[in-house]
Design a protein around this motif. Structure first.
Motif, PDB file in Angstrom:
ATOM      1  N   ARG A   1       0.862  -1.179   0.000  1.00  0.00           N
ATOM      2  CA  ARG A   1       0.000   0.000   0.000  1.00  0.00           C
ATOM      3  C   ARG A   1       0.897   1.226   0.000  1.00  0.00           C
ATOM      4  O   ARG A   1       1.776   1.370   0.850  1.00  0.00           O
ATOM      5  CB  ARG A   1      -0.917   0.033   1.220  1.00  0.00           C
ATOM      6  N   LYS A   2       0.681   2.107  -0.963  1.00  0.00           N
ATOM      7  CA  LYS A   2       1.447   3.346  -1.048  1.00  0.00           C
ATOM      8  C   LYS A   2       0.500   4.530  -0.962  1.00  0.00           C
ATOM      9  O   LYS A   2      -0.524   4.565  -1.650  1.00  0.00           O
ATOM     10  CB  LYS A   2       2.237   3.404  -2.358  1.00  0.00           C
ATOM     11  N   GLN A   3       0.848   5.491  -0.110  1.00  0.00           N
ATOM     12  CA  GLN A   3       0.040   6.694   0.079  1.00  0.00           C
ATOM     13  C   GLN A   3       0.889   7.928  -0.185  1.00  0.00           C
ATOM     14  O   GLN A   3       2.108   7.907   0.006  1.00  0.00           O
ATOM     15  CB  GLN A   3      -0.522   6.738   1.503  1.00  0.00           C
ATOM     16  N   VAL A   4       0.241   9.002  -0.609  1.00  0.00           N
ATOM     17  CA  VAL A   4       0.936  10.262  -0.857  1.00  0.00           C
ATOM     18  C   VAL A   4       0.324  11.352   0.009  1.00  0.00           C
ATOM     19  O   VAL A   4      -0.815  11.233   0.480  1.00  0.00           O
ATOM     20  CB  VAL A   4       0.860  10.657  -2.346  1.00  0.00           C
ATOM     21  N   ASP A   5       1.110  12.414   0.231  1.00  0.00           N
ATOM     22  CA  ASP A   5       0.639  13.480   1.107  1.00  0.00           C
ATOM     23  C   ASP A   5      -0.307  14.443   0.397  1.00  0.00           C
ATOM     24  O   ASP A   5      -0.967  15.257   1.031  1.00  0.00           O
ATOM     25  CB  ASP A   5       1.820  14.255   1.703  1.00  0.00           C
ATOM     26  N   ARG A   6      -0.346  14.378  -0.938  1.00  0.00           N
ATOM     27  CA  ARG A   6      -1.305  15.175  -1.693  1.00  0.00           C
ATOM     28  C   ARG A   6      -1.683  14.374  -2.935  1.00  0.00           C
ATOM     29  O   ARG A   6      -1.003  13.418  -3.298  1.00  0.00           O
ATOM     30  CB  ARG A   6      -0.706  16.538  -2.073  1.00  0.00           C
ATOM     31  N   ARG A   7      -2.751  14.749  -3.580  1.00  0.00           N
ATOM     32  CA  ARG A   7      -3.242  13.984  -4.723  1.00  0.00           C
ATOM     33  C   ARG A   7      -2.176  13.871  -5.819  1.00  0.00           C
ATOM     34  O   ARG A   7      -1.449  14.824  -6.086  1.00  0.00           O
ATOM     35  CB  ARG A   7      -4.503  14.627  -5.286  1.00  0.00           C
ATOM     36  N   ALA A   8      -2.111  12.698  -6.437  1.00  0.00           N
ATOM     37  CA  ALA A   8      -1.090  12.448  -7.456  1.00  0.00           C
ATOM     38  C   ALA A   8      -1.680  11.598  -8.576  1.00  0.00           C
ATOM     39  O   ALA A   8      -2.767  11.023  -8.439  1.00  0.00           O
ATOM     40  CB  ALA A   8       0.107  11.736  -6.832  1.00  0.00           C
ATOM     41  N   ASP A   9      -0.941  11.522  -9.692  1.00  0.00           N
ATOM     42  CA  ASP A   9      -1.385  10.647 -10.767  1.00  0.00           C
ATOM     43  C   ASP A   9      -0.946   9.214 -10.479  1.00  0.00           C
ATOM     44  O   ASP A   9      -0.156   8.943  -9.568  1.00  0.00           O
ATOM     45  CB  ASP A   9      -0.872  11.117 -12.133  1.00  0.00           C
ATOM     46  N   PHE A  10      -1.454   8.274 -11.251  1.00  0.00           N
ATOM     47  CA  PHE A  10      -1.229   6.859 -10.971  1.00  0.00           C
ATOM     48  C   PHE A  10       0.247   6.493 -11.066  1.00  0.00           C
ATOM     49  O   PHE A  10       0.750   5.666 -10.286  1.00  0.00           O
ATOM     50  CB  PHE A  10      -2.052   6.012 -11.949  1.00  0.00           C
ATOM     51  N   GLU A  11       0.977   7.095 -12.013  1.00  0.00           N
ATOM     52  CA  GLU A  11       2.381   6.744 -12.214  1.00  0.00           C
ATOM     53  C   GLU A  11       3.231   7.030 -10.983  1.00  0.00           C
ATOM     54  O   GLU A  11       4.279   6.412 -10.781  1.00  0.00           O
ATOM     55  CB  GLU A  11       2.955   7.487 -13.426  1.00  0.00           C
ATOM     56  N   THR A  12       2.793   7.961 -10.136  1.00  0.00           N
ATOM     57  CA  THR A  12       3.542   8.295  -8.928  1.00  0.00           C
ATOM     58  C   THR A  12       3.726   7.089  -8.019  1.00  0.00           C
ATOM     59  O   THR A  12       4.716   6.992  -7.298  1.00  0.00           O
ATOM     60  CB  THR A  12       2.822   9.421  -8.157  1.00  0.00           C
ATOM     61  N   PHE A  13       2.803   6.135  -8.070  1.00  0.00           N
ATOM     62  CA  PHE A  13       2.810   5.025  -7.126  1.00  0.00           C
ATOM     63  C   PHE A  13       3.698   3.868  -7.567  1.00  0.00           C
ATOM     64  O   PHE A  13       3.856   2.888  -6.843  1.00  0.00           O
ATOM     65  CB  PHE A  13       1.379   4.542  -6.893  1.00  0.00           C
ATOM     66  N   GLY A  14       4.279   3.959  -8.765  1.00  0.00           N
ATOM     67  CA  GLY A  14       5.264   2.968  -9.184  1.00  0.00           C
ATOM     68  C   GLY A  14       4.733   1.562  -9.355  1.00  0.00           C
ATOM     69  O   GLY A  14       5.464   0.594  -9.139  1.00  0.00           O
ATOM     70  N   VAL A  15       3.482   1.422  -9.757  1.00  0.00           N
ATOM     71  CA  VAL A  15       2.918   0.097  -9.994  1.00  0.00           C
ATOM     72  C   VAL A  15       3.418  -0.418 -11.343  1.00  0.00           C
ATOM     73  O   VAL A  15       3.385   0.299 -12.343  1.00  0.00           O
ATOM     74  CB  VAL A  15       1.377   0.142  -9.981  1.00  0.00           C
ATOM     75  N   ASP A  16       3.918  -1.647 -11.349  1.00  0.00           N
ATOM     76  CA  ASP A  16       4.391  -2.276 -12.584  1.00  0.00           C
ATOM     77  C   ASP A  16       3.194  -2.918 -13.272  1.00  0.00           C
ATOM     78  O   ASP A  16       2.721  -3.972 -12.856  1.00  0.00           O
ATOM     79  CB  ASP A  16       5.450  -3.332 -12.262  1.00  0.00           C
ATOM     80  N   ILE A  17       2.705  -2.293 -14.331  1.00  0.00           N
ATOM     81  CA  ILE A  17       1.458  -2.763 -14.946  1.00  0.00           C
ATOM     82  C   ILE A  17       1.644  -4.080 -15.675  1.00  0.00           C
ATOM     83  O   ILE A  17       0.658  -4.717 -16.058  1.00  0.00           O
ATOM     84  CB  ILE A  17       0.865  -1.699 -15.901  1.00  0.00           C
ATOM     85  N   GLN A  18       2.894  -4.524 -15.865  1.00  0.00           N
ATOM     86  CA  GLN A  18       3.111  -5.805 -16.534  1.00  0.00           C
ATOM     87  C   GLN A  18       2.943  -6.984 -15.586  1.00  0.00           C
ATOM     88  O   GLN A  18       2.592  -8.071 -16.005  1.00  0.00           O
ATOM     89  CB  GLN A  18       4.507  -5.850 -17.155  1.00  0.00           C
ATOM     90  N   ARG A  19       3.214  -6.781 -14.299  1.00  0.00           N
ATOM     91  CA  ARG A  19       3.200  -7.948 -13.417  1.00  0.00           C
ATOM     92  C   ARG A  19       2.462  -7.726 -12.100  1.00  0.00           C
ATOM     93  O   ARG A  19       2.303  -8.666 -11.315  1.00  0.00           O
ATOM     94  CB  ARG A  19       4.620  -8.417 -13.118  1.00  0.00           C
ATOM     95  N   ASP A  20       2.004  -6.504 -11.816  1.00  0.00           N
ATOM     96  CA  ASP A  20       1.306  -6.244 -10.561  1.00  0.00           C
ATOM     97  C   ASP A  20      -0.202  -6.346 -10.738  1.00  0.00           C
ATOM     98  O   ASP A  20      -0.744  -5.960 -11.773  1.00  0.00           O
ATOM     99  CB  ASP A  20       1.649  -4.846 -10.016  1.00  0.00           C
ATOM    100  N   LEU A  21      -0.857  -6.848  -9.724  1.00  0.00           N
ATOM    101  CA  LEU A  21      -2.312  -6.881  -9.679  1.00  0.00           C
ATOM    102  C   LEU A  21      -2.785  -5.681  -8.870  1.00  0.00           C
ATOM    103  O   LEU A  21      -2.364  -5.495  -7.722  1.00  0.00           O
ATOM    104  CB  LEU A  21      -2.811  -8.174  -9.030  1.00  0.00           C
ATOM    105  N   LEU A  22      -3.631  -4.859  -9.446  1.00  0.00           N
ATOM    106  CA  LEU A  22      -4.172  -3.696  -8.739  1.00  0.00           C
ATOM    107  C   LEU A  22      -5.282  -4.172  -7.823  1.00  0.00           C
ATOM    108  O   LEU A  22      -6.237  -4.822  -8.262  1.00  0.00           O
ATOM    109  CB  LEU A  22      -4.705  -2.675  -9.747  1.00  0.00           C
ATOM    110  N   ARG A  23      -5.172  -3.857  -6.529  1.00  0.00           N
ATOM    111  CA  ARG A  23      -6.131  -4.369  -5.549  1.00  0.00           C
ATOM    112  C   ARG A  23      -7.111  -3.305  -5.046  1.00  0.00           C
ATOM    113  O   ARG A  23      -8.268  -3.621  -4.763  1.00  0.00           O
ATOM    114  CB  ARG A  23      -5.395  -4.964  -4.339  1.00  0.00           C
TER     115      ARG A  23
END
Length: 557
Positions: free
Chosen positions: A157-179
C-alpha cells in the motif's frame, strides 16, 4: 430525517451463492451467526426491500485492563459493547440485485463468497476518472494497493501526502495486480471528496435511508461503465479467480488434468538454498527421496492407489512436498497445491495455477507475451549439458572449465555501502563481456531470482563506481587463482578489461542460462506464465540500460 454526509461501504451480492440463485437476504449471512433482525417500519414509502441484521457483542472490558488493574487500584473502566450490522438491500435494476451496506465489522456477518470481488475497484476507477480529458486533472489518487506475483507475493500500500497521478505510485502494470485505490471523484458533490474501491466501494454521499435504493443504482451504473479501460484496461489482463463456482470447475479440471498427464508440474514455491539442500520427498512416500522437483509432472509420483485418493483435500491439506538436508532432516515443507504450476482450460479460456491460486489470462495479453518471449535471442555461448543430479555450483565449475574464455565467478559476491545484502556479480564471465547467470529448474521462484540477479548486477555495473571497483578486484583475484590452477598466465588481465570510471553498456551482454529438462520445448512452451511476465520486465529494463540480452537453454542429460 435530514440528509447529511456519512461514510457508506457497500458490497454487491453475487447472483448465485453456493450454487443457488440469490433470492433471500438470509442466504447472504454466514451460517451459525445469530443476529437480531429488523424490517423497516415504512416499507410502503420506499422503492426497495431491506432488512437490517445486527450482532451485538456482550459487554466486556478492554483487553489492556488486566495489565494495569493491579497497579492502579482505583481504576474504573466501564465494560463496553460493540454493535456490528449489515443492511441488506434488494433493488429492481437490470433484474433483481442485492447489496450489503456494512457498519462496524458488519462485513464479517456476510458469507466470504457472497459478494463480487473487485467490484468496488472498478466502481472507484470509473468515478475517479469519469469524463476526464484535461491531463492536469489526472492528479486524483491518494492511495494505491497492489500485489506483485514474483519469487514472493508482495502486497503493498502506497500513500501520498497530496493527490497524485497513478504513475507516482510505481505500480508495474506488466506484473502487478491492482487491488484497491483511494482518490477524489470528478463529481464530488454527489459522492463526497474521497472514495475508495476494493471488493467494497466506500464513499461519503449526502444521503438518508429513503435514498439508499437510488444510491445502489448509481453505484451499479458506475460499475457498468467502461471509463476505467481508457487508462486501466491492463487490470483485466490477469485476475485472481475468486468466484467459487468457477473455482469448483477449475478444481475439477485440475484433478482431471493431473490424471490425464497434462503439463501440471511440481515446482518449489519458495526460494531455497540449493547447496544446503540434499533432496526432496513427498509426505505420502517418506521412504523415497529425489534430487529434483521441477520439470516433473505430479502424476509421475502417483501410483494407481494414490491416483484413486487424489482430491483437492489431499492437495490442500494431506499431501506435502518436503525438502531435506543430508541427514534427511526436514528443512521446509509446502502443501502440494502450492507447489503445482501449469495452465488449464475451462470453457475455452486459459487459466494459470500457481502458488495455490488460479489466474485468468486475457487471450490478447497472453498472445502478445508469448510473441515477445519467442523474440528473445538465444545465446551464442556454448554451455555444456548438465548431468541430472548435478548441483548448481558443481555445474558452474564444469561449465566454466569447458572453455578458457570462461571465468568462474559463482559465489563471488560484492558488498556495497548502503546495501544490506551481498550482490552476486554473475556465475560465469566470458572474455568478450558476457555476464552469464545460471539457475537450475523451471520453477517460478528460482527464475524470478535469476532474472532479478541479472538486472541488479547490470544496473550497479553501469551506475556505481564503487561496485565496478569491487567487481574488478574480485575478477582479478579469480584470474590469479585460475592462472595458478590451470598453470596458464593467459588468464591474467583477460577478463579485467573495463575501467572503474565507467563502461559502455552496449559492449556487454547479460545471459540468462536455465538448466532444465527441456524435452524439445521452446522457452514459450516451458516457462511458467509468471516467469514469462518477469522475464519480459527484466529484459526491457536491461535493454533500456543499453545491454544486450540473451537466453541459454542448458539441457539436463
Amino acid at each position: 430525517m435530514s440528509e447529511k454526509r456519512r461514510s457508506i461501504s457497500i458490497y454487491h451480492i453475487r447472483k448465485y451463492i453456493d450454487g443457488v440463485k440469490t433470492t433471500t437476504f438470509e442466504q447472504v449471512l454466514k451460517e451459525g451467526v445469530e443476529c437480531d433482525v429488523y424490517e423497516p417500519s415504512n416499507a410502503d414509502d420506499i422503492d426497495f426491500s431491506s432488512k437490517l441484521f445486527v450482532l451485538t457483542t456482550p459487554p466486556k472490558l478492554p483487553g489492556w485492563v488486566d495489565l494495569v488493574e493491579d497497579a492502579f487500584s482505583e481504576l474504573e473502566i466501564p465494560e463496553t459493547i460493540q454493535s456490528n450490522a449489515a443492511l441488506l438491500i434488494k433493488i429492481k435494476y437490470y433484474g433483481e440485485q442485492f447489496f450489503a451496506i456494512t457498519f462496524g465489522h458488519g462485513r464479517f456477518l456476510l458469507k466470504p463468497d457472497s459478494y463480487d470481488r473487485n467490484y468496488g475497484l472498478k466502481v472507484a476507477l470509473n468515478i475517479i476518472y469519469e469524463y476526464l480529458e484535461d491531463i492536469s486533472n489526472y492528479n486524483r489518487l491518494r492511495s494505491v494497493d497492489s500485489k506483485t506475483v514474483a519469487a514472493n507475493v508482495l502486497q503493498t500500500r502506497k500513500q501520498v501526502d497530496r493527490r497524485a497521478d497513478f504513475e507516482t505510485f510505481g505500480v508495474d502494470i506488466q506484473r502487478d495486480l491492482l487491488r484497491a485505490v483511494t482518490g477524489t471523484p470528478v463529481n464530488s458533490e454527489y459522492w463526497g471528496s474521497r472514495i475508495s474501491g476494493r471488493d467494497s466501494f466506500t464513499a461519503y454521499p449526502e444521503i438518508d435511508y429513503s435514498s439508499l435504493g437510488q444510491y445502489c443504482k448509481e453505484v451499479d451504473k458506475a460499475f457498468r461503465k467502461k471509463d476505467y479501460q481508457t487508462n486501466f484496461n491492463w487490470i483485466d489482463n490477469l485476475k485472481v479467480i475468486t468466484d467459487p463456482e468457477l473455482i469448483n470447475k477449475l478444481n475439477e479440471k485440475l484433478i482431471q488434468a493431473i490424471k490425464d498427464k497434462e503439463q501440471i508440474e511440481l515446482a518449489v514455491p519458495d526460494l531455497v538454498e540449493w547447496d544446503k539442500l540434499d533432496s526432496f520427498r513427498l509426505s505420502f512416500d517418506k521412504e523415497n527421496t529425489f534430487r529434483d522437483v521441477g520439470d516433473h509432472l505430479l502424476v509421475e509420483y502417483l501410483n494407481d492407489a494414490l491416483l484413486e485418493k487424489l482430491s483437492m483435500k489431499s492437495l490442500k491439506s494431506n499431501w506435502r512436498l518436503e525438502s531435506l538436508d543430508a541427514n534427511t532432516e526436514v528443512i521446509d515443507g509446502w502443501s502440494l497445491l502450492k507447489c503445482l504450476s501449469g495452465e488449464i482450460r475451462v470453457d475455452n479460456r486459459t487459466y494459470i495455477v500457481s502458488d495455490g491460486e488460479y489466474f485468468n489470462i486475457q487471450e490478447g495479453f497472453r498472445k502478445e507475451l508469448d510473441e515477445f518471449i519467442d523474440s528473445i535471442k538465444l545465446s551464442d555461448h556454448d554451455l555444456p549439458d548438465s548431468e541430472g543430479d548435478k548441483k548448481e555450483g558443481d555445474y558452474n565449475e564444469i561449465a566454466a572449465g569447458s572453455s578458457k574464455s570462461y571465468l568462474l565467478l559463482d559465489k563471488k559476491t560484492v558488498r556495497l555501502s548502503g546495501k544490506t545484502s551481498p550482490i552476486e556479480i554473475c556465475d560465469i564471465l566470458t572474455d568478450n563481456g558476457s555476464f552469464i547467470h545460471v539457475k537450475r529448474k523451471l520453477g517460478s521462484s528460482s527464475l524470478s531470482h535469476l532474472f532479478a540477479q541479472g538486472s541488479v548486477s547490470a544496473d550497479l555495473f553501469l551506475m556505481s563506481e564503487e561496485y565496478r571497483k569491487s567487481t574488478l578486484d574480485k575478477i582479478k583475484e579469480q584470474e590469479d587463482s585460475s592462472a595458478i590452477e590451470e598453470d596458464d598466465n593467459g588468464y591474467k588481465g583477460k577478463f579485467s578489461t573495463f575501467s572503474i570510471s565507467g563502461i559502455a553498456p552496449g559492449d556487454y551482454e547479460v545471459v540468462y542460462a536455465i538448466v532444465a529438462k527441456w524435452n524439445g520445448r521452446s522457452l514459450v512452451q516451458a516457462l511458467p506464465f509468471f516467469s514469462k511476465v518477469n522475464l519480459r520486465r527484466h529484459y526491457e529494463d536491461l535493454r533500456r540500460m543499453g545491454y544486450k540480452v540473451s537466453m541459454a537453454m542448458v539441457e539436463v542429460s
